[in-house]
Design an enzyme around this catalytic site. Sequence first.
Site, mmCIF file in Angstrom:
data_model
loop_
_atom_site.group_PDB
_atom_site.id
_atom_site.type_symbol
_atom_site.label_atom_id
_atom_site.label_comp_id
_atom_site.label_asym_id
_atom_site.label_seq_id
_atom_site.Cartn_x
_atom_site.Cartn_y
_atom_site.Cartn_z
ATOM 1 N N GLY A 1 -21.666 -2.556 12.226
ATOM 2 C CA GLY A 1 -22.793 -2.447 11.302
ATOM 3 C C GLY A 1 -23.267 -3.796 10.797
ATOM 4 O O GLY A 1 -24.472 -4.013 10.604
ATOM 5 N N TYR B 1 -22.956 -6.689 12.455
ATOM 6 C CA TYR B 1 -23.656 -7.321 13.576
ATOM 7 C C TYR B 1 -25.075 -6.770 13.673
ATOM 8 O O TYR B 1 -26.047 -7.525 13.817
ATOM 9 C CB TYR B 1 -22.899 -7.071 14.885
ATOM 10 N N GLU C 1 -5.662 -15.948 41.828
ATOM 11 C CA GLU C 1 -6.656 -15.154 41.106
ATOM 12 C C GLU C 1 -6.719 -13.740 41.681
ATOM 13 O O GLU C 1 -6.474 -13.542 42.874
ATOM 14 C CB GLU C 1 -8.054 -15.785 41.239
ATOM 15 N N LYS D 1 -8.734 -10.658 43.295
ATOM 16 C CA LYS D 1 -9.953 -10.550 44.110
ATOM 17 C C LYS D 1 -10.727 -9.338 43.610
ATOM 18 O O LYS D 1 -10.338 -8.196 43.832
ATOM 19 C CB LYS D 1 -9.617 -10.398 45.592
ATOM 20 N N ARG E 1 -25.599 -13.317 45.956
ATOM 21 C CA ARG E 1 -25.134 -14.115 47.093
ATOM 22 C C ARG E 1 -26.086 -13.999 48.282
ATOM 23 O O ARG E 1 -26.396 -14.973 48.941
ATOM 24 C CB ARG E 1 -23.738 -13.667 47.536
ATOM 25 N N LYS F 1 -6.170 -20.531 45.906
ATOM 26 C CA LYS F 1 -6.968 -21.740 46.088
ATOM 27 C C LYS F 1 -6.104 -22.962 45.783
ATOM 28 O O LYS F 1 -5.366 -22.963 44.789
ATOM 29 C CB LYS F 1 -8.185 -21.739 45.146
ATOM 30 N N LYS G 1 -6.156 -9.029 51.144
ATOM 31 C CA LYS G 1 -6.460 -7.696 50.627
ATOM 32 C C LYS G 1 -5.201 -6.839 50.617
ATOM 33 O O LYS G 1 -4.311 -7.009 51.453
ATOM 34 C CB LYS G 1 -7.540 -7.019 51.468
ATOM 35 N N CYS H 1 -27.783 16.566 68.312
ATOM 36 C CA CYS H 1 -28.898 17.512 68.257
ATOM 37 C C CYS H 1 -29.983 17.020 69.205
ATOM 38 O O CYS H 1 -30.282 15.824 69.255
ATOM 39 C CB CYS H 1 -29.434 17.597 66.827
ATOM 40 N N CYS I 1 -36.391 17.412 64.191
ATOM 41 C CA CYS I 1 -35.284 17.795 63.311
ATOM 42 C C CYS I 1 -35.452 17.074 61.981
ATOM 43 O O CYS I 1 -35.481 15.847 61.938
ATOM 44 C CB CYS I 1 -33.950 17.407 63.946
#
Length: 703
Positions: free
Chosen positions: A54, A56, A139, A141, A162, A321, A345, A457, A463
């Site tokens: 409130g 803020y 870090e 990922k 990116r 890194k 991963k 098909c 279709c």
Amino acid sequence: MNDNLDLFSGAAPAAPESGAAPDKVLAKVQALRAQLNQWAHEYYVLDTPTVPDGEYDRVFQQLQALEGAYPELVTPDSPTQRVIGAVLDGLMPVRHAVPMLSIRTETDNEATGAEAFDARIRKELELAEGAPPVEYVAEPKFDGLAMNLRYENGRLVQATTRGDGEVGEDVTHNIRTIRKIPLSLPEGKGVPPVVEVRGEVYMGRADFVKLNERQQAAGGKSFANPRNAAAGSVRQLDSGIAAQRPLSFFAYGLGEITPAAQGGPDFVTHYAMLQTLRDWGFPVAPQVCIAKGAAELVAFHQRMGAERATLPYEIDGVVYKVNSLAQQRQLGFVSREPRWAVAHKYPAEEMPTRMEGIDIQVGRTGKLTPVARLAPVAVGGVIVTNATLHNLFEIRKKRVRTGDTVVVRRAGDVIPEVVGRVPGDRPAYVPNFRMPAACPICGSAVARPKGEANHRCTGGLFCPAQRKEAILHFAARRAMDIEGLGDKLVDQLVDGHVVRTLPDLYRLGLVALASLDRMAEKSAQNVLDALEKSKKTTLSRFLFGLGIRQVGESTAKDLARHFGQLDAIMDASVEQLLQVRDVGPIVAESIHTFFAQPHNREVVEQLRACGVHWEEGAAREQTAQPLAGMTVVLTGTLPTLGRDQAKEMLEAAGAKVSGSVSKKTSYVVAGAEAGSKLAKAEELGVTVLDEAGMLALLAGGDR
């Protein structure tokens, strides 16, 4: 809040006099902004709020009122400007000042993969066996959307995705709405005149669940996973929509920055750079740490793997890194990837669930794909209800039937698939699955071409399922590039029987379009303008847009270069098609079969009659090919030509454009930030050209 911030208490400010705002008002506005920025940093970045919501809100409203009374004081970095309600016509391309290179992802996803990486780094650095361990930064990922934030004189001026690493899209209007991203950087903390901060925009697990609940309650479409939700939110044209999405951000690197010689920071280590980003107000993942040697990297991999499921956001691996920036420079790059970093991963997550049935989906080319209908199961933080079974042969190979308990995996942590059946009792009298004899969408006969595993098909563009996908493919950016013709609009056009064939698109009128749901007159006109613009195209784009099976973008270009004219392609025999570079028997047969169908030829002729056209060329046999038989490698950023444009020019001259340098390479065309390919060319003695040299070569100059 301090009393000296109360310029007025609840009352509206007095009407401003003519002229500039008083110094007292300017000072008060600056003080309010500083206080709000500090509170926002404590709340969104540090997660340690020091005032109630409130309080803020009350100060925020005071700032809004002052800026409303004195609009000349409004600046782009004001807390009130995070949501400006802008709706753009499209996202503008932006060339990165420093390319956003990707980090190599190792196929070895075990923790011990770190040992191989460390051994490789030590070898590249020529470290003796007894030398101290290499220091790394470890870090998480993140599974989000990479972002480049550009600040000039401490203010956020541009945010770019990116993209392909060279060119991204301007999404500044949406990034401004993310509370964890500062609109301005603090004074007195060494912020350089220009700095680009790179990181990941993501959506937390709990926020993702709440967003989907809101979407479902409003009758909207649910998102498949947090990454899709984040990416879709960032690429919205309406910043008001993005502002309603709970996006977050973690910083992990830099792009362009003012050099130390010109007053920029002189970082010695990657970790020191991250600490500085924290000081400037950017959130950095709390798990980031220094790891000395392979053993500590292995420990980090194992710790993150154990904590992964309980983290408030999704990660799909870890990144290592080299910490020393001097060592990073010494290691350099290979194939546009840093030698000094690697990503590992985690294995795809698997969970058991009951398979309740098998449905059939019909794709753009008519392929019938069996899809397992599953009892809802959480796999890697995402609720999975469907998973692909690929084709009939995969179903038989995995021996799965309706009612079985099956193992579901999120392959690549994104695409759900059925791995196999869990041994045990299955319901009685469950027959083996059979593919339908008729298409479930249009009723046309289903056939399995000789030598193929997939059933298809035979209805073609008649279709509806194929029709929708065919139209979307035709309109795609790399095909006819019809902006605004997306999924929802195509659904309405096909379901409402407004469009049945591709030529019907060019017969659309303003009244018919504007009458569709959520389609105002301005939006309808934009689509019509895009359709008109698309009429002028190239032969390769048109061929690709037709959606011929086995004909991708590259093959379409080869066909256009070889034959020069569409009629020559349409009338070509299988033997003639086999003369085209990289066209084999299956592709040649597919092209020949497509143009042998009368209804496909009719579609082509109607599109031409609607005004679709391109510049016809001479067949390759009649065209000079100055670079025929040569291999050229592009590296770095050219002054005036984009990479795709340069590649097209070289290929049109008969060259093969490769991604790596070898002894067989004829030329390397190098621009700014050329990196390891240039070094490799010089090492092998391969001729290096700049853009001007390439253009001279194409013009027939000396080789």
